[in-house]
Design a protein around this motif. Structure first.
Motif, mmCIF file in Angstrom:
data_model
loop_
_atom_site.group_PDB
_atom_site.id
_atom_site.type_symbol
_atom_site.label_atom_id
_atom_site.label_comp_id
_atom_site.label_asym_id
_atom_site.label_seq_id
_atom_site.Cartn_x
_atom_site.Cartn_y
_atom_site.Cartn_z
ATOM 1 N N UNK A 131 -49.619 69.403 -36.147
ATOM 2 C CA UNK A 131 -48.734 68.525 -36.906
ATOM 3 C C UNK A 131 -48.210 67.390 -36.033
ATOM 4 N N UNK A 132 -47.852 67.699 -34.802
ATOM 5 C CA UNK A 132 -47.371 66.664 -33.882
ATOM 6 C C UNK A 132 -48.435 65.572 -33.698
ATOM 7 N N UNK A 146 -42.196 53.891 -38.492
ATOM 8 C CA UNK A 146 -42.259 55.303 -38.098
ATOM 9 C C UNK A 146 -42.631 55.491 -36.629
ATOM 10 N N UNK A 147 -42.211 54.599 -35.788
ATOM 11 C CA UNK A 147 -42.597 54.647 -34.384
ATOM 12 C C UNK A 147 -42.171 55.936 -33.694
ATOM 13 N N UNK A 148 -41.029 56.478 -34.088
ATOM 14 C CA UNK A 148 -40.443 57.600 -33.346
ATOM 15 C C UNK A 148 -40.544 58.949 -34.075
ATOM 16 N N UNK A 153 -39.666 64.778 -34.369
ATOM 17 C CA UNK A 153 -40.207 66.060 -34.838
ATOM 18 C C UNK A 153 -40.296 67.052 -33.687
ATOM 19 N N UNK A 154 -40.815 66.619 -32.555
ATOM 20 C CA UNK A 154 -40.967 67.490 -31.388
ATOM 21 C C UNK A 154 -39.614 68.017 -30.921
ATOM 22 N N UNK A 356 -37.975 69.834 -41.155
ATOM 23 C CA UNK A 356 -37.997 69.208 -39.826
ATOM 24 C C UNK A 356 -38.679 67.839 -39.908
ATOM 25 N N UNK A 357 -39.793 67.771 -40.638
ATOM 26 C CA UNK A 357 -40.502 66.494 -40.794
ATOM 27 C C UNK A 357 -39.598 65.460 -41.460
ATOM 28 N N UNK A 358 -38.951 65.848 -42.563
ATOM 29 C CA UNK A 358 -38.139 64.880 -43.311
ATOM 30 C C UNK A 358 -36.926 64.426 -42.509
ATOM 31 N N UNK A 359 -36.327 65.337 -41.730
ATOM 32 C CA UNK A 359 -35.200 64.925 -40.887
ATOM 33 C C UNK A 359 -35.686 64.008 -39.759
#
Length: 576
Positions: A131-132, A146-148, A153-154, A356-359
């Motif tokens: 996913x990362x 969406x650069x970061x 996520x990590x 986690x993805x959405x946050x």
């Protein structure tokens, strides 16, 4: 053209300079795949050892039946009765495969328990890496917005207490978490067949209700491919997985069985007064409270980010459209499970990674906006990271300090000096370990000492205030023939109304060891039971708080030590 190129270079340089203000950004994002995988695994390893069992379903519906398949002994719930056949043996067999080769190599069954947890950690780490990588690729495709996202996520993944609790649990909802995460990561990479396969495995092998989370995957597939290709892929995977499921489960139950259909009918279609509501009802706010405890500041950020994403969706050519499918999955799951009366924490596990993805999306959007204004605003995303980490750590410490004795006390039971601490045990062929009101905290037969030529150890139940149905027992099995005879055996005491079965209780004089919580001294306990008991171990266990209820959920130094009250988990042995 030169002016345009100069402007682009300046913009890229400014973006790089801005990233220097984010905590460890350059170090973490420049690691290679192997190092990222090892980073994920390193943060999962504490969960392998320190994570507890938070739901008796994990013990009695998965760990104990697995123990039975490997060692021929274990408790059996009504769901495994051939009359009802709600659970799949194929699911258990898959988990037994990596353990069986080590059965004769280890000196303690507890080692196998932690070996399986370690395998869970490996799987979760691999899927998180996948996913990362997909998030990193997509963040490069649309860096202005969406650069970061891969970076946040990590960070959030590594420091989240919810993933600490769910990633090494032996539950269909955790199994679904792995597969849903893998499916959605492949949505971002447009690997449609892998997404469909992962959803199919989750639905058929783990939990049929995960089909809800398959809807965004289906939508994505249909938007990119033809309906015919979708049907071919779905039917092919369905026949392979479903066929294996029916063959294995029908063999074990001794009749034609399709377990996913049975569990769906019991939980959704039953109109006879049975169903999951027999096991408790919770208010609408139950999941809101639970999600805040396990995600703290990330929970409101993950929900609110849909508004942020909508505001920039016209500027994004790729990732925002895929990310809306993530929100659709979260929305559908919460809509269904928040409106069901019976609620449990583990029911939300499958969407933990989606949250986690959405946050991460939310904080990435905020960061892009703030850093364009002024670099001094980088303190805000760093502050979010710090708050999330501190609250997650505080939550985790409170859980471990409050409840870790539920497993630690069984480690004491397996100590060589304790197992035969009373001389008369040397001459007994059957040694009974009894549990009373804390029966639901039993970690599984993996923590009951090994059978020897002279002794067989058994778990027994004492009557307590609980008036529902306790588990029964698989009949003792020593080979595949007797295992199949046991799984096909119909115990007439089982029922699907959660009615108490008094025949499952033993009287305390049948017990050799007793594990339970109490505040009585040995002298008072001996007088109450009219037997002689000796306390071999006494470990602190959460009882209540004097003043600040928040201390039950979060560890706050000084206040916790002053306000939290403890009882004791005790291991007692009966002496002649």
């Amino acid at each position: 053209m030169r002016k345009l190129a100069k402007k682009i270079n300046e913009t890229q340089r400014n973006d790089q300079d801005s990233s220097n203000y984010l905590f460890l950004y350059k170090i973490l994002t420049n690691l290679n795949d192997t190092n990222i995988f090892m980073l994920f695994l390193t943060f999962r390893l504490p969960s392998v050892y320190y994570n507890l069992i938070w739901d008796c379903d994990e013990t009695y519906n998965y760990w104990d039946p697995l123990h039975f398949l490997i060692f021929g002994q274990g408790t059996q719930t009504w769901e495994y009765s051939p009359v009802y056949a709600l659970r799949s043996y194929l699911y258990l067999l898959i988990h037994s495969l990596p353990l069986i080769p080590f059965k004769s190599l280890v000196t303690s069954k507890i080692t196998l328990f932690y070996l399986l947890r370690f395998i869970f950690a490996l799987i979760q780490s691999y899927i998180d890496l996948n996913l990362f990588k997909s998030l990193k690729k997509l963040s490069k495709d649309d860096p202005k917005i969406f650069q970061y996202v891969h970076y946040f996520y990590l960070i959030f993944n590594l420091t989240n207490v919810g993933l600490f609790l769910s990633s090494t649990s032996f539950l269909p909802s955790s199994f679904s978490l792995y597969l849903i995460t893998y499916a959605y990561s492949n949505i971002y990479l447009n690997n449609y067949k892998r997404s469909v396969l992962a959803i199919g495995l989750a639905v058929l092998l783990a939990w049929p209700f995960v089909a809800i989370l398959g809807l965004p995957v289906i939508i994505n597939f249909l938007l990119k491919k033809s309906i015919l290709k979708f049907l071919k892929t779905t039917i092919l995977f369905g026949l392979i997985i479903g066929g294996a499921l029916i063959l294995i489960d029908s063999y074990f139950y001794g009749k034609i069985v399709f377990a996913p259909l049975n569990i769906f009918m019991y939980n959704v279609l039953d109109t006879t007064g049975k169903g999951p509501d027999l096991y408790g009802r919770e208010p609408f706010s139950y999941y809101l409270k639970n999600l805040f405890l396990n995600f703290n500041v990330l929970f409101p950020l993950s929900i609110s980010s849909i508004l942020l994403l909508l505001s920039v969706s016209l500027k994004s050519k790729n990732f925002s459209k895929n990310s809306f499918l993530t929100y659709l999955g979260i929305f559908l799951w919460l809509l269904v499970f928040m409106t069901r009366p019976h609620k449990e924490e583990r029911f939300i596990y499958p969407i933990y990674e989606l949250l986690i993805i959405s946050s991460a999306l939310s904080v990435s959007l905020i960061t892009n906006f703030l850093l364009k204004k002024n670099r001094i605003y980088s303190i805000i995303p760093n502050l979010i990271i710090l708050i999330h980490f501190l609250l997650s750590l505080s939550r985790l410490l409170a859980l471990l300090f409050n409840y870790s004795s539920t497993i630690s006390i069984y480690f004491k039971l397996n100590d060589q000096n304790i197992k035969f601490s009373s001389p008369h045990l040397n001459y007994k062929s059957d040694i009974n370990v009894c549990v009373g009101k804390e029966w639901y905290r039993f970690p599984s037969y993996f923590f009951i000492p090994e059978r020897t030529e002279m002794h067989e150890w058994n778990l027994k139940f004492l009557e307590s205030d609980f008036k529902g149905q306790l588990p029964g027992y698989f009949t003792r099995a020593d080979n595949i023939t007797t295992i199949i005879e046991s799984t096909r055996h119909i115990d007439p005491l089982f029922n699907d109304f959660n009615r108490e079965v008094t025949q499952r209780y033993v009287t305390i004089d049948k017990c050799d060891f007793l594990i339970d919580t109490d505040n009585l001294s040995d002298e008072k306990f001996n007088k109450a039971t009219k037997l002689n008991w000796k306390t071999l171990a006494s470990l602190p266990f959460y009882d209540s708080v004097e003043k600040y209820q928040i201390l039950r959920s979060f560890y706050i130094p000084f206040f916790y030590e002053k306000q939290v009250l403890f009882t004791f988990f005790k291991l007692k042995v009966r002496v002649p």
